[in-house]
Design a protein around this motif. Structure first.
Motif, mmCIF file in Angstrom:
data_model
loop_
_atom_site.group_PDB
_atom_site.id
_atom_site.type_symbol
_atom_site.label_atom_id
_atom_site.label_comp_id
_atom_site.label_asym_id
_atom_site.label_seq_id
_atom_site.Cartn_x
_atom_site.Cartn_y
_atom_site.Cartn_z
ATOM 1 N N ASP A 1 -3.415 5.469 -1.030
ATOM 2 C CA ASP A 1 -3.689 5.971 -2.380
ATOM 3 C C ASP A 1 -3.623 4.877 -3.446
ATOM 4 O O ASP A 1 -4.368 4.909 -4.420
ATOM 5 C CB ASP A 1 -2.697 7.085 -2.724
ATOM 6 N N TYR A 2 -2.698 3.920 -3.260
ATOM 7 C CA TYR A 2 -2.497 2.856 -4.254
ATOM 8 C C TYR A 2 -2.240 1.531 -3.558
ATOM 9 O O TYR A 2 -1.711 1.494 -2.456
ATOM 10 C CB TYR A 2 -1.283 3.160 -5.155
ATOM 11 N N ILE A 3 -2.590 0.455 -4.253
ATOM 12 C CA ILE A 3 -2.202 -0.884 -3.821
ATOM 13 C C ILE A 3 -1.449 -1.510 -4.992
ATOM 14 O O ILE A 3 -1.882 -1.407 -6.134
ATOM 15 C CB ILE A 3 -3.414 -1.753 -3.385
ATOM 16 N N LEU A 4 -0.321 -2.123 -4.684
ATOM 17 C CA LEU A 4 0.517 -2.743 -5.698
ATOM 18 C C LEU A 4 0.609 -4.237 -5.435
ATOM 19 O O LEU A 4 0.702 -4.661 -4.284
ATOM 20 C CB LEU A 4 1.937 -2.173 -5.660
ATOM 21 N N ARG A 5 0.612 -5.010 -6.488
ATOM 22 C CA ARG A 5 0.937 -6.438 -6.388
ATOM 23 C C ARG A 5 2.328 -6.570 -6.990
ATOM 24 O O ARG A 5 2.533 -6.289 -8.170
ATOM 25 C CB ARG A 5 -0.055 -7.294 -7.154
ATOM 26 N N VAL A 6 3.264 -6.974 -6.139
ATOM 27 C CA VAL A 6 4.678 -6.981 -6.507
ATOM 28 C C VAL A 6 5.241 -8.382 -6.289
ATOM 29 O O VAL A 6 4.981 -9.001 -5.256
ATOM 30 C CB VAL A 6 5.461 -5.961 -5.640
ATOM 31 N N VAL A 7 6.027 -8.863 -7.247
ATOM 32 C CA VAL A 7 6.718 -10.143 -7.073
ATOM 33 C C VAL A 7 8.212 -9.879 -6.925
ATOM 34 O O VAL A 7 8.771 -9.017 -7.586
ATOM 35 C CB VAL A 7 6.467 -11.126 -8.239
ATOM 36 N N THR A 8 8.815 -10.618 -5.997
ATOM 37 C CA THR A 8 10.261 -10.547 -5.811
ATOM 38 C C THR A 8 10.786 -11.970 -5.639
ATOM 39 O O THR A 8 10.036 -12.895 -5.357
ATOM 40 C CB THR A 8 10.641 -9.696 -4.580
ATOM 41 N N ARG A 9 12.092 -12.114 -5.781
ATOM 42 C CA ARG A 9 12.695 -13.440 -5.639
ATOM 43 C C ARG A 9 12.670 -13.908 -4.186
ATOM 44 O O ARG A 9 12.474 -15.080 -3.912
ATOM 45 C CB ARG A 9 14.122 -13.427 -6.162
ATOM 46 N N ASP A 10 12.855 -12.952 -3.244
ATOM 47 C CA ASP A 10 12.970 -13.318 -1.837
ATOM 48 C C ASP A 10 12.801 -12.064 -0.979
ATOM 49 O O ASP A 10 12.514 -10.985 -1.500
ATOM 50 C CB ASP A 10 14.326 -13.991 -1.568
ATOM 51 N N SER B 1 0.856 -1.181 0.000
ATOM 52 C CA SER B 1 0.000 0.000 0.000
ATOM 53 C C SER B 1 0.889 1.226 0.000
ATOM 54 O O SER B 1 1.874 1.285 0.733
ATOM 55 C CB SER B 1 -0.883 0.018 1.244
ATOM 56 N N VAL B 2 0.531 2.199 -0.824
ATOM 57 C CA VAL B 2 1.355 3.398 -0.987
ATOM 58 C C VAL B 2 0.516 4.644 -0.730
ATOM 59 O O VAL B 2 -0.598 4.766 -1.238
ATOM 60 C CB VAL B 2 1.954 3.481 -2.411
ATOM 61 N N THR B 3 1.074 5.550 0.061
ATOM 62 C CA THR B 3 0.500 6.876 0.241
ATOM 63 C C THR B 3 1.417 7.869 -0.455
ATOM 64 O O THR B 3 2.638 7.818 -0.269
ATOM 65 C CB THR B 3 0.405 7.255 1.736
ATOM 66 N N LEU B 4 0.840 8.748 -1.258
ATOM 67 C CA LEU B 4 1.646 9.742 -1.968
ATOM 68 C C LEU B 4 2.061 10.877 -1.044
ATOM 69 O O LEU B 4 1.364 11.194 -0.071
ATOM 70 C CB LEU B 4 0.870 10.315 -3.152
ATOM 71 N N ALA C 1 -1.086 -2.322 -10.308
ATOM 72 C CA ALA C 1 -1.073 -1.083 -9.529
ATOM 73 C C ALA C 1 -2.455 -0.444 -9.680
ATOM 74 O O ALA C 1 -2.894 -0.171 -10.795
ATOM 75 C CB ALA C 1 0.014 -0.135 -10.028
ATOM 76 N N HIS C 2 -3.120 -0.233 -8.546
ATOM 77 C CA HIS C 2 -4.492 0.276 -8.559
ATOM 78 C C HIS C 2 -4.606 1.497 -7.652
ATOM 79 O O HIS C 2 -4.137 1.470 -6.514
ATOM 80 C CB HIS C 2 -5.471 -0.789 -8.059
ATOM 81 N N ALA C 3 -5.256 2.558 -8.155
ATOM 82 C CA ALA C 3 -5.591 3.708 -7.328
ATOM 83 C C ALA C 3 -6.797 3.323 -6.474
ATOM 84 O O ALA C 3 -7.700 2.628 -6.941
ATOM 85 C CB ALA C 3 -5.921 4.911 -8.196
ATOM 86 N N LEU C 4 -6.787 3.772 -5.218
ATOM 87 C CA LEU C 4 -7.817 3.377 -4.261
ATOM 88 C C LEU C 4 -8.542 4.571 -3.670
ATOM 89 O O LEU C 4 -8.031 5.690 -3.664
ATOM 90 C CB LEU C 4 -7.177 2.620 -3.087
ATOM 91 N N THR C 5 -9.698 4.294 -3.097
ATOM 92 C CA THR C 5 -10.326 5.237 -2.189
ATOM 93 C C THR C 5 -9.888 4.820 -0.788
ATOM 94 O O THR C 5 -9.413 3.708 -0.580
ATOM 95 C CB THR C 5 -11.868 5.155 -2.274
ATOM 96 N N GLY C 6 -10.026 5.696 0.161
ATOM 97 C CA GLY C 6 -9.727 5.320 1.538
ATOM 98 C C GLY C 6 -8.367 5.807 2.012
ATOM 99 O O GLY C 6 -7.816 6.778 1.510
ATOM 100 N N GLU C 7 -7.832 5.099 2.995
ATOM 101 C CA GLU C 7 -6.620 5.512 3.702
ATOM 102 C C GLU C 7 -5.372 5.558 2.822
ATOM 103 O O GLU C 7 -4.559 6.456 2.935
ATOM 104 C CB GLU C 7 -6.389 4.541 4.869
#
Length: 169
Positions: free
Chosen positions: A119-128, A84-87, A111-117
């Motif tokens: 600003d954005y929610i990201l789905r991120v993949v990493t190796r570890d 979750s990201v706040t600008l 990456a989706h802009a949201l309403t509420g607390e």
């Protein structure tokens, strides 16, 4: 393969999809490698009619593209994270800077802009975990558009499909 786009005014609406279109779409969601002959045989349509319908669905943007679906864990990306990201500031320029950042980062699957607390929610993949730490601390947090991030690590995935509930009525 990405399909060419058309204007919003030219796109087909859900109500314009007939039962045959829905059958074609449902089959392609199950297996995008099906040929027009394969589809035509399954839905009792001629291959040429199937080809015309499929081409129309592609041209109108209903079929947005064809992709190989990879197993993230087997491909070395075993950690799925929701961030979750706040600008830092809420204005058009800052949102544009953040959108540009998202476009450049291959780890970001959604990456989706949201309403509420947040600003954005990201789905991120990493190796570890190290990859997640680097992504958050070296990419997201230092960026001028970002004020705050909250990270959640996926422990288990119960369902992961991009398929739409086409419904065949």
């Amino acid at each position: 393969m990405q399909i060419s786009r058309i204007s919003e005014a030219e796109k087909v609406t859900d109500s314009e999809l007939d039962k045959t279109d829905r059958k074609i779409l449902a089959l392609l969601q199950e297996d995008a490698r099906l040929t027009n002959n394969d589809i035509a045989e399954r839905i009792h349509l001629s291959p040429s009619q199937c080809s015309r319908r499929r081409a129309r669905l592609e041209r109108e943007g209903v079929i947005a593209g064809y992709h190989a679906r990879l197993d993230g864990e087997k491909a070395g990306f075993g950690l799925v994270n929701f961030i979750s990201v706040t600008l830092a500031t809420h204005n058009r320029n800052n949102a544009a800077r953040f959108a540009e950042l998202m476009a450049r980062l291959p780890e970001v699957q959604e990456a989706h802009a949201l309403t509420g607390e947040m600003d954005y929610i990201l789905r991120v993949v990493t190796r570890d975990l190290r990859g997640l730490s680097d992504f958050v601390n070296e990419t997201l947090l230092p960026h001028e558009a970002v004020q705050n991030v909250k990270t959640s690590i996926v422990l288990e995935t119960l369902k992961d499909t991009g398929a739409l509930p086409i419904g065949l009525d």
